[in-house]
Design a protein around this motif. Structure first.
Motif, mmCIF file in Angstrom:
data_model
loop_
_atom_site.group_PDB
_atom_site.id
_atom_site.type_symbol
_atom_site.label_atom_id
_atom_site.label_comp_id
_atom_site.label_asym_id
_atom_site.label_seq_id
_atom_site.Cartn_x
_atom_site.Cartn_y
_atom_site.Cartn_z
ATOM 1 N N ARG A 1 42.813 49.688 34.688
ATOM 2 C CA ARG A 1 42.149 48.503 34.150
ATOM 3 C C ARG A 1 43.186 47.508 33.628
ATOM 4 O O ARG A 1 43.049 46.294 33.829
ATOM 5 C CB ARG A 1 41.186 48.879 33.026
ATOM 6 N N GLU A 2 44.215 48.001 32.970
ATOM 7 C CA GLU A 2 45.246 47.116 32.436
ATOM 8 C C GLU A 2 45.964 46.373 33.550
ATOM 9 O O GLU A 2 46.247 45.170 33.441
ATOM 10 C CB GLU A 2 46.237 47.910 31.587
ATOM 11 N N VAL A 3 46.250 47.060 34.658
ATOM 12 C CA VAL A 3 46.879 46.394 35.794
ATOM 13 C C VAL A 3 45.942 45.360 36.399
ATOM 14 O O VAL A 3 46.361 44.250 36.762
ATOM 15 C CB VAL A 3 47.316 47.427 36.852
ATOM 16 N N ILE A 4 44.669 45.704 36.531
ATOM 17 C CA ILE A 4 43.683 44.763 37.068
ATOM 18 C C ILE A 4 43.665 43.488 36.227
ATOM 19 O O ILE A 4 43.613 42.366 36.750
ATOM 20 C CB ILE A 4 42.284 45.416 37.110
ATOM 21 N N ARG A 5 43.749 43.632 34.909
ATOM 22 C CA ARG A 5 43.767 42.473 34.020
ATOM 23 C C ARG A 5 45.074 41.690 34.146
ATOM 24 O O ARG A 5 45.070 40.462 34.270
ATOM 25 C CB ARG A 5 43.575 42.930 32.579
ATOM 26 N N ARG A 6 46.196 42.404 34.103
ATOM 27 C CA ARG A 6 47.500 41.738 34.086
ATOM 28 C C ARG A 6 47.788 40.989 35.374
ATOM 29 O O ARG A 6 48.509 39.981 35.360
ATOM 30 C CB ARG A 6 48.608 42.765 33.817
ATOM 31 N N THR A 7 47.271 41.458 36.487
ATOM 32 C CA THR A 7 47.523 40.810 37.777
ATOM 33 C C THR A 7 46.461 39.777 38.144
ATOM 34 O O THR A 7 46.584 39.102 39.174
ATOM 35 C CB THR A 7 47.598 41.862 38.895
ATOM 36 N N GLY A 8 45.408 39.649 37.340
ATOM 37 C CA GLY A 8 44.326 38.722 37.664
ATOM 38 C C GLY A 8 43.465 39.195 38.813
ATOM 39 O O GLY A 8 42.688 38.417 39.385
ATOM 40 N N LEU A 9 43.553 40.471 39.139
ATOM 41 C CA LEU A 9 42.825 41.000 40.293
ATOM 42 C C LEU A 9 41.319 40.942 40.098
ATOM 43 O O LEU A 9 40.570 40.590 41.020
ATOM 44 C CB LEU A 9 43.280 42.437 40.565
ATOM 45 N N GLY A 10 40.839 41.281 38.899
ATOM 46 C CA GLY A 10 39.399 41.255 38.655
ATOM 47 C C GLY A 10 38.810 39.870 38.824
ATOM 48 O O GLY A 10 37.770 39.687 39.474
ATOM 49 N N GLU A 11 39.471 38.861 38.240
ATOM 50 C CA GLU A 11 38.991 37.485 38.360
ATOM 51 C C GLU A 11 38.991 37.028 39.821
ATOM 52 O O GLU A 11 38.072 36.340 40.273
ATOM 53 C CB GLU A 11 39.853 36.537 37.521
ATOM 54 N N PHE A 12 40.017 37.429 40.574
ATOM 55 C CA PHE A 12 40.089 37.057 41.988
ATOM 56 C C PHE A 12 38.918 37.643 42.770
ATOM 57 O O PHE A 12 38.265 36.945 43.557
ATOM 58 C CB PHE A 12 41.414 37.536 42.584
ATOM 59 N N VAL A 13 38.634 38.917 42.558
ATOM 60 C CA VAL A 13 37.522 39.569 43.249
ATOM 61 C C VAL A 13 36.198 38.901 42.902
ATOM 62 O O VAL A 13 35.343 38.685 43.769
ATOM 63 C CB VAL A 13 37.491 41.073 42.897
ATOM 64 N N ALA A 14 36.022 38.524 41.624
ATOM 65 C CA ALA A 14 34.791 37.859 41.201
ATOM 66 C C ALA A 14 34.673 36.468 41.826
ATOM 67 O O ALA A 14 33.610 36.094 42.348
ATOM 68 C CB ALA A 14 34.739 37.771 39.681
ATOM 69 N N GLN A 15 35.748 35.694 41.796
ATOM 70 C CA GLN A 15 35.710 34.330 42.329
ATOM 71 C C GLN A 15 35.465 34.318 43.831
ATOM 72 O O GLN A 15 34.745 33.457 44.349
ATOM 73 C CB GLN A 15 37.015 33.614 42.003
ATOM 74 N N GLU A 16 36.067 35.279 44.529
ATOM 75 C CA GLU A 16 35.922 35.336 45.982
ATOM 76 C C GLU A 16 34.639 36.030 46.418
ATOM 77 O O GLU A 16 34.347 36.105 47.619
ATOM 78 C CB GLU A 16 37.125 36.065 46.589
ATOM 79 N N LYS A 17 33.887 36.569 45.446
ATOM 80 C CA LYS A 17 32.632 37.275 45.736
ATOM 81 C C LYS A 17 32.859 38.416 46.737
ATOM 82 O O LYS A 17 32.131 38.570 47.727
ATOM 83 C CB LYS A 17 31.555 36.301 46.228
ATOM 84 N N LEU A 18 33.857 39.236 46.428
ATOM 85 C CA LEU A 18 34.224 40.332 47.315
ATOM 86 C C LEU A 18 33.487 41.627 47.002
ATOM 87 O O LEU A 18 33.676 42.622 47.699
ATOM 88 C CB LEU A 18 35.734 40.581 47.227
ATOM 89 N N GLY A 19 32.674 41.642 45.964
ATOM 90 C CA GLY A 19 32.004 42.851 45.513
ATOM 91 C C GLY A 19 32.442 43.158 44.102
ATOM 92 O O GLY A 19 32.476 42.264 43.248
ATOM 93 N N ALA A 20 32.810 44.401 43.832
ATOM 94 C CA ALA A 20 33.289 44.779 42.504
ATOM 95 C C ALA A 20 34.233 45.958 42.631
ATOM 96 O O ALA A 20 33.975 46.901 43.385
ATOM 97 C CB ALA A 20 32.127 45.127 41.578
ATOM 98 N N ILE A 21 35.327 45.897 41.888
ATOM 99 C CA ILE A 21 36.233 47.043 41.815
ATOM 100 C C ILE A 21 35.572 48.103 40.950
ATOM 101 O O ILE A 21 35.078 47.804 39.862
ATOM 102 C CB ILE A 21 37.591 46.629 41.221
ATOM 103 N N GLN A 22 35.575 49.339 41.416
ATOM 104 C CA GLN A 22 34.996 50.436 40.661
ATOM 105 C C GLN A 22 36.112 51.414 40.287
ATOM 106 O O GLN A 22 36.781 51.969 41.160
ATOM 107 C CB GLN A 22 33.925 51.145 41.488
ATOM 108 N N VAL A 23 36.324 51.575 38.989
ATOM 109 C CA VAL A 23 37.316 52.504 38.469
ATOM 110 C C VAL A 23 36.561 53.692 37.898
ATOM 111 O O VAL A 23 35.730 53.535 37.003
ATOM 112 C CB VAL A 23 38.190 51.844 37.388
ATOM 113 N N MET A 24 36.838 54.890 38.407
ATOM 114 C CA MET A 24 36.081 56.072 38.012
ATOM 115 C C MET A 24 36.988 57.280 37.897
ATOM 116 O O MET A 24 38.071 57.314 38.487
ATOM 117 C CB MET A 24 34.965 56.359 39.031
#
Length: 386
Positions: free
Chosen positions: A190-213
């Motif tokens: 989760r920290e890497v997803i935040r630091r790299t802006g990956l979550g925001e990119f996935v949301a903006q591009e409407k690619l689905g959702a990253i699932q961390v489990m």
């Protein structure tokens, strides 16, 4: 590295494969038509026991309360432990029912369907449950996990309760070290997803959702989830085509290998050993992020497009596993430590990210997040639904 064909399926080919699997338009068999709803649904009800009724006898449906209902003795759905009794039923679909069960007087604390409570009344050893109309199978009441939702991402934190152990983890040594390792690895990702802006990119591009489990230890709805592992996959908008990796964790709390399959696409799974890189593709066929288990059993994770070196996630203590915590190091950013603790009795999940300590409170019967997930909004900040 050239990816195997299964990772390069173009969208048109994927769509064609999905269409080819549907029933022909002229089929006159109603059972083959997915637009015609079934008249039966499978439902799991969780009867939470009062804390002082650990030895309560299992709850039993009274057949005369619903002649059209069937008790399902499927061990993947129905079970009894000192926390709860799970009752699996086949019910008439979309019917409002009053179901009566026999239980020890005063022993039932709550009745849960999915992650919400159902109204019930108790009279002696008879418990009457107000069953709402259910249109499709509802079998997830046996789960015990907390979901933390952020832009472009959902983190599903499974709570490892020995009292609820079942399935592959019912006997033998309980995988406490591996579960602790998964806890820290999940929040490190989760920290890497935040630091790299990956979550925001996935949301903006409407690619689905990253699932961390991580992994379940209580066999909910037949989810074996063994041996111990963790995940981070990009769930495509319609799920089909999602590449699901399983990052296995050994008895030393380190990563060993990654086994990847593709949702709803017939094809062999592929195994990535230490030192090999797995790239997650989006629905447009673009590479989005990469995982690499290092020769030491650590983890590299980074975005493909930004060009920066991947972040390194390694155990907090040298020579130890991820059960000791995780250290996250990304280019041009200060490294940070991750330490996760889960208080099962208090229902408190604490996540220390460097000097920042987050506190997530959850329902100890269901795992449902109780902490506020977003700040309150005022009328002046109103945003019209899209």
């Amino acid at each position: 590295m050239r990816l195997p064909l299964v990772w390069q399926l173009p969208t048109a080919l994927l769509a064609g494969a999905l269409i080819a699997g549907t029933a022909p338009a002229w089929a006159d068999d109603a059972q083959a038509d997915p637009t015609i709803p079934s008249d039966r649904v499978t439902v799991v009800l969780k009867f939470v026991k009062q804390p002082d009724d650990d030895n309560m006898a299992p709850v039993a449906l009274l057949a005369d309360s619903c002649a059209a209902c069937t008790v399902l003795n499927d061990p993947a759905l129905a079970r009894d432990n000192r926390r709860e009794t799970l009752v699996a039923l086949a019910l008439p679909a979309r019917r409002t029912l009053a179901l009566r069960f026999r239980a020890a007087p005063g022993a039932v604390k709550r009745v849960v369907l999915e992650s919400g409570d159902l109204p019930f009344s108790a009279d002696g050893d008879i418990v009457t449950v107000a069953m709402p109309p259910v249109a499709s199978d509802a079998v997830t009441a046996g789960e015990f996990a907390t979901h933390i939702v952020e832009p472009g991402m959902v983190l599903r934190f499974e709570h490892a309760d020995v009292a609820r152990r079942a399935g592959a983890y019912a006997q033998g040594a309980f995988p406490a070290r591996q579960r602790r390792a998964a806890d820290n690895l999940q929040f490190a990702q989760r920290e890497v997803i935040r630091r790299t802006g990956l979550g925001e990119f996935v949301a903006q591009e409407k690619l689905g959702a990253i699932q961390v489990m991580g992994f379940d230890t209580n066999y909910p709805h037949g989810h074996t989830d063994a041996p111990p592992h963790m995940h981070m996959h990009l769930r495509w908008p319609l799920n089909a085509g999602t590449q699901i990796g399983h990052y296995y964790i050994d008895g030393q709390g380190l990563l060993t290998h990654n086994v990847v399959g593709v949702k709803s696409i017939n094809g062999p799974a592929r195994t990535y050993r230490r030192g090999e890189t797995f790239t997650t593709m989006d629905v447009r066929g673009r590479p989005i992020y990469r995982h690499r288990i290092t020769p030491e059993g650590w983890l590299e994770l980074g975005r493909v497009a930004v060009g920066a070196a991947p972040c390194l996630i390694k155990p907090a203590q040298a020579g130890k596993g991820f059960e000791t915590g995780a250290a996250v190091a990304c280019a041009r950013q200060a490294p940070v430590s991750i330490d996760v603790t889960d208080d099962l009795e208090g229902g408190i999940l604490r996540v220390a990210t460097g000097q920042i300590v987050e506190t997530f409170r959850y329902d100890t019967d269901t795992g449902k997040l109780l902490s506020p997930a977003a700040p309150p909004a005022t009328e002046s900040n109103y945003v019209a639904p899209q």
